[in-house]
Design a protein around this motif. Structure first.
Motif, PDB file in Angstrom:
ATOM      1  N   LYS A   3       0.851  -1.188   0.000  1.00  0.00           N
ATOM      2  CA  LYS A   3       0.000   0.000   0.000  1.00  0.00           C
ATOM      3  C   LYS A   3       0.889   1.241   0.000  1.00  0.00           C
ATOM      4  N   ILE A   4       0.640   2.139  -0.954  1.00  0.00           N
ATOM      5  CA  ILE A   4       1.430   3.358  -1.119  1.00  0.00           C
ATOM      6  C   ILE A   4       0.514   4.566  -0.983  1.00  0.00           C
ATOM      7  N   LEU A   5       0.979   5.566  -0.246  1.00  0.00           N
ATOM      8  CA  LEU A   5       0.261   6.838  -0.171  1.00  0.00           C
ATOM      9  C   LEU A   5       0.968   7.823  -1.096  1.00  0.00           C
ATOM     10  N   PHE A   6       0.245   8.292  -2.093  1.00  0.00           N
ATOM     11  CA  PHE A   6       0.754   9.265  -3.066  1.00  0.00           C
ATOM     12  C   PHE A   6       0.360  10.650  -2.572  1.00  0.00           C
ATOM     13  N   VAL A  38       0.890   1.265 -12.597  1.00  0.00           N
ATOM     14  CA  VAL A  38       1.105   1.273 -11.145  1.00  0.00           C
ATOM     15  C   VAL A  38       0.020   0.484 -10.411  1.00  0.00           C
ATOM     16  N   GLU A  39      -1.179   0.436 -10.978  1.00  0.00           N
ATOM     17  CA  GLU A  39      -2.269  -0.292 -10.329  1.00  0.00           C
ATOM     18  C   GLU A  39      -1.972  -1.775 -10.199  1.00  0.00           C
ATOM     19  N   GLY A  40      -1.164  -2.326 -11.093  1.00  0.00           N
ATOM     20  CA  GLY A  40      -0.793  -3.731 -11.010  1.00  0.00           C
ATOM     21  C   GLY A  40       0.360  -3.997 -10.057  1.00  0.00           C
ATOM     22  N   LEU A  41       1.007  -2.930  -9.604  1.00  0.00           N
ATOM     23  CA  LEU A  41       2.175  -3.072  -8.737  1.00  0.00           C
ATOM     24  C   LEU A  41       1.870  -2.870  -7.262  1.00  0.00           C
ATOM     25  N   CYS A  42       0.887  -2.025  -6.984  1.00  0.00           N
ATOM     26  CA  CYS A  42       0.587  -1.696  -5.590  1.00  0.00           C
ATOM     27  C   CYS A  42      -0.820  -1.114  -5.489  1.00  0.00           C
ATOM     28  N   GLU A  43      -1.288  -1.037  -4.267  1.00  0.00           N
ATOM     29  CA  GLU A  43      -2.546  -0.348  -3.992  1.00  0.00           C
ATOM     30  C   GLU A  43      -2.161   1.079  -3.632  1.00  0.00           C
ATOM     31  N   ILE A  44      -2.645   2.046  -4.403  1.00  0.00           N
ATOM     32  CA  ILE A  44      -2.213   3.434  -4.207  1.00  0.00           C
ATOM     33  C   ILE A  44      -3.395   4.333  -3.893  1.00  0.00           C
ATOM     34  N   THR A  45      -3.201   5.160  -2.881  1.00  0.00           N
ATOM     35  CA  THR A  45      -4.200   6.140  -2.460  1.00  0.00           C
ATOM     36  C   THR A  45      -3.561   7.517  -2.589  1.00  0.00           C
ATOM     37  N   ALA A  46      -4.322   8.490  -3.060  1.00  0.00           N
ATOM     38  CA  ALA A  46      -3.778   9.837  -3.260  1.00  0.00           C
ATOM     39  C   ALA A  46      -4.381  10.825  -2.271  1.00  0.00           C
ATOM     40  N   VAL A  47      -3.532  11.729  -1.792  1.00  0.00           N
ATOM     41  CA  VAL A  47      -3.967  12.866  -0.991  1.00  0.00           C
ATOM     42  C   VAL A  47      -3.334  14.117  -1.584  1.00  0.00           C
ATOM     43  N   HIS A  48      -3.916  15.249  -1.296  1.00  0.00           N
ATOM     44  CA  HIS A  48      -3.509  16.516  -1.911  1.00  0.00           C
ATOM     45  C   HIS A  48      -3.501  17.602  -0.834  1.00  0.00           C
ATOM     46  N   SER A  63       5.984  21.034   7.351  1.00  0.00           N
ATOM     47  CA  SER A  63       5.287  20.531   8.543  1.00  0.00           C
ATOM     48  C   SER A  63       4.007  19.800   8.155  1.00  0.00           C
ATOM     49  N   THR A  64       3.323  20.301   7.153  1.00  0.00           N
ATOM     50  CA  THR A  64       2.111  19.636   6.672  1.00  0.00           C
ATOM     51  C   THR A  64       2.444  18.247   6.125  1.00  0.00           C
ATOM     52  N   LEU A  65       3.513  18.137   5.357  1.00  0.00           N
ATOM     53  CA  LEU A  65       3.916  16.838   4.806  1.00  0.00           C
ATOM     54  C   LEU A  65       4.282  15.855   5.920  1.00  0.00           C
ATOM     55  N   VAL A  66       4.970  16.343   6.933  1.00  0.00           N
ATOM     56  CA  VAL A  66       5.314  15.493   8.079  1.00  0.00           C
ATOM     57  C   VAL A  66       4.050  15.023   8.779  1.00  0.00           C
ATOM     58  N   LYS A  67       3.104  15.923   8.953  1.00  0.00           N
ATOM     59  CA  LYS A  67       1.833  15.565   9.607  1.00  0.00           C
ATOM     60  C   LYS A  67       1.108  14.479   8.809  1.00  0.00           C
ATOM     61  N   VAL A  68       1.048  14.628   7.498  1.00  0.00           N
ATOM     62  CA  VAL A  68       0.394  13.627   6.644  1.00  0.00           C
ATOM     63  C   VAL A  68       1.093  12.280   6.794  1.00  0.00           C
ATOM     64  N   ALA A  69       2.411  12.279   6.732  1.00  0.00           N
ATOM     65  CA  ALA A  69       3.163  11.014   6.854  1.00  0.00           C
ATOM     66  C   ALA A  69       2.934  10.371   8.216  1.00  0.00           C
ATOM     67  N   LYS A  70       2.979  11.165   9.269  1.00  0.00           N
ATOM     68  CA  LYS A  70       2.792  10.611  10.613  1.00  0.00           C
ATOM     69  C   LYS A  70       1.369  10.080  10.808  1.00  0.00           C
ATOM     70  N   GLU A  71       0.381  10.794  10.291  1.00  0.00           N
ATOM     71  CA  GLU A  71      -1.010  10.364  10.435  1.00  0.00           C
ATOM     72  C   GLU A  71      -1.267   9.033   9.736  1.00  0.00           C
ATOM     73  N   TYR A  73       1.294   6.760   8.809  1.00  0.00           N
ATOM     74  CA  TYR A  73       2.497   5.938   8.835  1.00  0.00           C
ATOM     75  C   TYR A  73       2.209   4.453   9.014  1.00  0.00           C
ATOM     76  N   GLU A  74       1.319   4.111   9.899  1.00  0.00           N
ATOM     77  CA  GLU A  74       1.026   2.700  10.192  1.00  0.00           C
ATOM     78  C   GLU A  74       0.148   2.049   9.121  1.00  0.00           C
ATOM     79  N   ASP A  75      -0.502   2.855   8.291  1.00  0.00           N
ATOM     80  CA  ASP A  75      -1.466   2.332   7.312  1.00  0.00           C
ATOM     81  C   ASP A  75      -0.852   2.017   5.949  1.00  0.00           C
ATOM     82  N   TYR A  76       0.374   2.481   5.693  1.00  0.00           N
ATOM     83  CA  TYR A  76       0.972   2.334   4.365  1.00  0.00           C
ATOM     84  C   TYR A  76       2.375   1.749   4.450  1.00  0.00           C
ATOM     85  N   ASP A  77       2.763   1.098   3.378  1.00  0.00           N
ATOM     86  CA  ASP A  77       4.106   0.526   3.288  1.00  0.00           C
ATOM     87  C   ASP A  77       5.122   1.536   2.770  1.00  0.00           C
ATOM     88  N   GLY A  78       4.657   2.581   2.114  1.00  0.00           N
ATOM     89  CA  GLY A  78       5.556   3.589   1.571  1.00  0.00           C
ATOM     90  C   GLY A  78       4.811   4.837   1.158  1.00  0.00           C
TER      91      GLY A  78
END
Length: 102
Positions: A3-6, A38-48, A63-71, A73-78
């Motif tokens: 699972k990847i967060l874009f 990419v859909e065949g390689l991983c499950e990807i979710t996008a945020v903006h 700081s916003t990017l850090v907040k998104v990653a921390k929020e 972090y446990e739900d995605y592999d990358g």
């Protein structure tokens, strides 16, 4: 499947030509549509979290990017951050210090 967060932030990669020059206008979903494989390689979710020309990215945005990653972090592999080239190196350096022991 991994699972990847874009995380889309704007920048040249998300820009279209306007009468005022390039302006970030392309949605994260539209960016992902350019690489359908990419859909065949991983499950990807996008945020903006913001949509800026990267020359306008400031520490508050880091700081916003850090907040998104921390929020999420446990739900995605990358995480993949789409970012313009003008300040990408500054953002990468800042995030490497702001997100430690991950």
């Amino acid at each position: 499947m991994k699972k990847i967060l874009f995380i889309a932030t704007g920048g040249t990669i998300a820009s279209k030509k306007t009468e005022n020059g390039l302006t970030p206008q392309i949605t994260p979903e539209e960016l992902l549509s350019y690489i359908p494989e990419v859909e065949g390689l991983c499950e990807i979710t996008a945020v903006h979290p913001f949509n800026l020309d990267s020359s306008n990215v400031v520490p508050k945005n880091w700081s916003t990017l850090v907040k998104v990653a921390k929020e999420h972090y446990e739900d995605y592999d990358g995480f993949v951050i789409a970012h313009g080239t003008d300040t990408m190196a500054y953002t990468a350096a800042a995030l490497s210090y702001m997100i430690q022991n991950s």
